[in-house]
Write a protein that holds these residues in place. Structure first.
Motif, PDB file in Angstrom:
ATOM      1  N   LYS A 125       2.794   3.647   3.872  1.00 51.98           N
ATOM      2  CA  LYS A 125       3.099   3.378   4.938  1.00 51.98           C
ATOM      3  C   LYS A 125       3.137   2.062   5.495  1.00 51.98           C
ATOM      4  O   LYS A 125       3.026   1.129   6.276  1.00 51.98           O
ATOM      5  CB  LYS A 125       1.526   3.834   5.960  1.00 51.98           C
ATOM      6  CG  LYS A 125       1.074   5.262   6.171  1.00 51.98           C
ATOM      7  CD  LYS A 125       0.185   5.611   5.989  1.00 51.98           C
ATOM      8  CE  LYS A 125      -0.107   7.135   6.076  1.00 51.98           C
ATOM      9  NZ  LYS A 125      -1.032   7.858   6.354  1.00 51.98           N
ATOM     10  N   MET A 126       3.640   1.227   4.297  1.00 52.14           N
ATOM     11  CA  MET A 126       3.152  -0.177   4.309  1.00 52.14           C
ATOM     12  C   MET A 126       4.162  -0.998   4.829  1.00 52.14           C
ATOM     13  O   MET A 126       5.698   0.137   4.745  1.00 52.14           O
ATOM     14  CB  MET A 126       3.050  -0.578   3.432  1.00 52.14           C
ATOM     15  CG  MET A 126       2.075  -1.005   2.643  1.00 52.14           C
ATOM     16  SD  MET A 126       0.590  -1.721   3.589  1.00 52.14           S
ATOM     17  CE  MET A 126      -1.119  -1.463   3.288  1.00 52.14           C
ATOM     18  N   PRO A 127       4.709  -2.070   5.783  1.00 50.19           N
ATOM     19  CA  PRO A 127       5.979  -2.652   6.035  1.00 50.19           C
ATOM     20  C   PRO A 127       6.895  -3.007   5.245  1.00 50.19           C
ATOM     21  O   PRO A 127       8.032  -3.099   5.016  1.00 50.19           O
ATOM     22  CB  PRO A 127       5.605  -3.797   7.383  1.00 50.19           C
ATOM     23  CG  PRO A 127       4.201  -4.217   6.566  1.00 50.19           C
ATOM     24  CD  PRO A 127       3.620  -2.727   6.699  1.00 50.19           C
ATOM     25  N   GLY A 128       6.634  -3.109   4.304  1.00 49.78           N
ATOM     26  CA  GLY A 128       7.369  -3.324   3.313  1.00 49.78           C
ATOM     27  C   GLY A 128       5.939  -3.931   1.454  1.00 49.78           C
ATOM     28  O   GLY A 128       5.498  -3.705   1.885  1.00 49.78           O
ATOM     29  N   ASN A 129       7.019  -3.460   0.203  1.00 49.00           N
ATOM     30  CA  ASN A 129       6.253  -4.144  -0.964  1.00 49.00           C
ATOM     31  C   ASN A 129       5.747  -5.307  -0.746  1.00 49.00           C
ATOM     32  O   ASN A 129       4.668  -5.401  -1.382  1.00 49.00           O
ATOM     33  CB  ASN A 129       7.153  -3.346  -1.663  1.00 49.00           C
ATOM     34  CG  ASN A 129       7.134  -1.980  -2.452  1.00 49.00           C
ATOM     35  OD1 ASN A 129       6.956  -0.917  -1.684  1.00 49.00           O
ATOM     36  ND2 ASN A 129       8.957  -1.563  -2.788  1.00 49.00           N
ATOM     37  N   PHE A 130       6.826  -5.885  -0.372  1.00 49.36           N
ATOM     38  CA  PHE A 130       6.009  -7.208  -0.746  1.00 49.36           C
ATOM     39  C   PHE A 130       4.732  -7.587   0.136  1.00 49.36           C
ATOM     40  O   PHE A 130       3.700  -8.723   0.248  1.00 49.36           O
ATOM     41  CB  PHE A 130       7.033  -8.160   0.487  1.00 49.36           C
ATOM     42  CG  PHE A 130       6.746  -9.479   1.115  1.00 49.36           C
ATOM     43  CD1 PHE A 130       6.671 -10.547   0.088  1.00 49.36           C
ATOM     44  CD2 PHE A 130       6.210 -10.212   2.297  1.00 49.36           C
ATOM     45  CE1 PHE A 130       5.642 -11.723  -0.023  1.00 49.36           C
ATOM     46  CE2 PHE A 130       5.657 -11.446   2.290  1.00 49.36           C
ATOM     47  CZ  PHE A 130       5.818 -12.552   1.080  1.00 49.36           C
ATOM     48  N   TYR A 131       4.392  -7.230   1.358  1.00 47.39           N
ATOM     49  CA  TYR A 131       2.885  -6.907   2.230  1.00 47.39           C
ATOM     50  C   TYR A 131       1.947  -6.555   1.431  1.00 47.39           C
ATOM     51  O   TYR A 131       0.940  -6.567   1.660  1.00 47.39           O
ATOM     52  CB  TYR A 131       3.513  -6.716   3.592  1.00 47.39           C
ATOM     53  CG  TYR A 131       4.213  -7.212   4.594  1.00 47.39           C
ATOM     54  CD1 TYR A 131       3.651  -8.616   4.508  1.00 47.39           C
ATOM     55  CD2 TYR A 131       5.219  -6.386   4.377  1.00 47.39           C
ATOM     56  CE1 TYR A 131       4.552  -9.302   5.484  1.00 47.39           C
ATOM     57  CE2 TYR A 131       6.585  -7.639   5.218  1.00 47.39           C
ATOM     58  CZ  TYR A 131       6.005  -8.395   6.151  1.00 47.39           C
ATOM     59  OH  TYR A 131       7.218  -9.524   6.486  1.00 47.39           O
ATOM     60  N   VAL A 132       2.111  -5.283   0.642  1.00 52.72           N
ATOM     61  CA  VAL A 132       0.620  -4.539  -0.333  1.00 52.72           C
ATOM     62  C   VAL A 132      -0.410  -6.133  -0.831  1.00 52.72           C
ATOM     63  O   VAL A 132      -1.379  -5.633  -0.578  1.00 52.72           O
ATOM     64  CB  VAL A 132       1.252  -3.260  -0.966  1.00 52.72           C
ATOM     65  CG1 VAL A 132      -0.101  -3.927  -1.759  1.00 52.72           C
ATOM     66  CG2 VAL A 132       2.193  -2.545  -0.678  1.00 52.72           C
ATOM     67  N   ARG A 133       0.075  -6.506  -2.238  1.00 56.00           N
ATOM     68  CA  ARG A 133      -0.429  -7.600  -1.639  1.00 56.00           C
ATOM     69  C   ARG A 133      -1.085  -8.379  -1.145  1.00 56.00           C
ATOM     70  O   ARG A 133      -2.748  -8.543  -1.073  1.00 56.00           O
ATOM     71  CB  ARG A 133       0.310  -8.208  -3.200  1.00 56.00           C
ATOM     72  CG  ARG A 133       0.825  -7.221  -4.530  1.00 56.00           C
ATOM     73  CD  ARG A 133       1.307  -8.522  -5.488  1.00 56.00           C
ATOM     74  NE  ARG A 133       1.867  -7.566  -6.996  1.00 56.00           N
ATOM     75  CZ  ARG A 133       0.896  -7.195  -8.329  1.00 56.00           C
ATOM     76  NH1 ARG A 133      -0.243  -8.068  -7.513  1.00 56.00           N
ATOM     77  NH2 ARG A 133       1.236  -6.853  -9.013  1.00 56.00           N
ATOM     78  N   ALA A 134      -0.256  -8.653  -0.300  1.00 53.68           N
ATOM     79  CA  ALA A 134      -1.240  -9.845   0.662  1.00 53.68           C
ATOM     80  C   ALA A 134      -2.599  -8.711   1.883  1.00 53.68           C
ATOM     81  O   ALA A 134      -2.979 -10.141   2.354  1.00 53.68           O
ATOM     82  CB  ALA A 134       0.264 -10.606   1.501  1.00 53.68           C
ATOM     83  N   PHE A 135      -1.720  -7.843   1.958  1.00 57.02           N
ATOM     84  CA  PHE A 135      -2.856  -7.448   2.524  1.00 57.02           C
ATOM     85  C   PHE A 135      -3.805  -7.030   2.077  1.00 57.02           C
ATOM     86  O   PHE A 135      -5.226  -7.018   2.518  1.00 57.02           O
ATOM     87  CB  PHE A 135      -1.844  -6.024   3.439  1.00 57.02           C
ATOM     88  CG  PHE A 135      -0.804  -6.044   4.530  1.00 57.02           C
ATOM     89  CD1 PHE A 135      -0.593  -7.489   4.904  1.00 57.02           C
ATOM     90  CD2 PHE A 135      -0.855  -4.973   4.610  1.00 57.02           C
ATOM     91  CE1 PHE A 135      -0.465  -7.784   5.683  1.00 57.02           C
ATOM     92  CE2 PHE A 135      -0.069  -4.931   6.262  1.00 57.02           C
ATOM     93  CZ  PHE A 135       0.036  -6.404   6.236  1.00 57.02           C
ATOM     94  N   ILE A 136      -4.192  -6.846   0.595  1.00 50.16           N
ATOM     95  CA  ILE A 136      -5.063  -6.064  -0.320  1.00 50.16           C
ATOM     96  C   ILE A 136      -5.703  -8.105  -1.057  1.00 50.16           C
ATOM     97  O   ILE A 136      -7.030  -7.927  -0.235  1.00 50.16           O
ATOM     98  CB  ILE A 136      -4.738  -5.681  -1.731  1.00 50.16           C
ATOM     99  CG1 ILE A 136      -4.484  -4.205  -1.394  1.00 50.16           C
ATOM    100  CG2 ILE A 136      -5.342  -5.964  -2.606  1.00 50.16           C
ATOM    101  CD1 ILE A 136      -3.455  -3.392  -3.025  1.00 50.16           C
TER     102      ILE A 136
END
Length: 306
Positions: free
Chosen positions: A42-53
């Motif tokens: 559901k993330m806008p891209g794999n790149f944002y997973v770490r940034a959001f966490i």
């Protein structure tokens, strides 16, 4: 325990709701829910997973770096794509008019000096050398029986004074025209007010002056999450663009962000792929966009009086 469950458990222990976390991080609720459920699809891209966490953990007071390291096997892998960051010199166009005028000024002074020297030579000739020659010619003519008629010096002086006056007026008009042209060429000026690298999201505050409007132009080479908000009294009162992921297909992206807001906030998820112009002036990231890709920019706008 999965990383999402750890974050959710810590949030509940602190008595915080998802809306309160959203208010602190500016991350939409659906993405925060996806983090807690370890649902990366559901993330806008794999790149944002770490940034959001990372932002979620910092709001809860957890060690984000250690948390990411302990659960790195749960996180999706991002492709190692390198982006060349090219630092483009700022355009100091606001001074171009003055520079052009002052570069022309020495030539004007030399020209006036030459005119002054020529006038001085002419004046000396008319008032001293020529009368002496005329007197000698009269004496010689009387001896030979010829008549010498001297020129009307007063009339010539009057004509030359009129020409000099006309020349001075033309010079003044030329100088006045250059000053008006210099004023017309005044361009917007952009200056950095504050850089905060220790904020949860690195923040740069800039001031824009002498601009009739606040126009933002984004050149995007890749994909980035982006929003542009008008802020008053610490609250979002206006959204100038859709909050979503933008790609190179959207480039160039121009956004008119003029308004009576306290300031305009830009949230750039991936600054390393975004070149930004503010009212025609190129913006240089004071914080290295390759090291801190997620950045925020606050723009304080002072419209031109004209």
């Amino acid at each position: 325990m999965e990383i999402g469950k750890r974050l959710r458990e810590e949030r509940l222990n602190q008595g915080l709701s998802l809306e309160e976390v959203k208010s602190e991080t500016k991350i939409q609720t659906r993405y925060l829910t996806a983090v807690e459920e370890n649902d990366w699809s559901k993330m806008p891209g794999n790149f944002y997973v770490r940034a959001f966490i990372r932002e979620y953990a910092e709001v809860l007071g957890m060690d984000a770096a250690m948390l990411l390291e302990e659960h790195k096997n749960e996180l999706p892998q991002t492709s190692d794509v390198s982006y060349d960051y090219v630092s483009t010199p700022s355009r100091k166009e606001s001074r171009s008019g003055n520079i052009a005028f002052f570069s022309f000024l020495p030539k004007l002074l030399v020209f006036l000096l030459v005119i002054g020297i020529i006038f001085g030579i002419w004046y000396s000739y008319v008032n001293f050398v020529h009368p002496a020659l005329t007197e000698n010619d009269e004496q010689s003519g009387s001896e030979e029986g010829s008549e010498i008629i001297a020129p009307d010096v007063d009339e010539e002086e009057s004509n030359e004074e009129e020409e000099a006056t006309d020349g001075d007026k033309a010079s003044e008009q030329s100088e006045g025209g250059n000053e008006e042209q210099s004023e017309e060429k005044i361009q917007p000026s952009l200056s950095v007010e504050e850089v905060d690298e220790d904020a949860a999201t690195p923040l740069t505050t800039v001031r824009l002056t002498d601009a009739e409007s606040l126009e933002l132009e984004f050149e995007i080479d890749g994909e980035t999450y982006l929003w542009v908000h008008g802020i008053e009294d610490g609250e979002v009162v206006e959204s100038f663009a859709d909050e979503r992921v933008y790609t190179s297909d959207d480039s160039p992206l121009t956004i008119e962000a003029s308004g009576s807001n306290d300031f305009v906030e830009l949230n750039i998820g991936r600054a390393s792929v975004v070149n930004l112009k503010i009212s025609g002036t190129e913006f240089e990231y004071p914080i290295d966009a390759n090291e801190e890709v997620h950045q925020k920019i606050h723009i304080l706008w002072e419209p031109s009086e004209s």
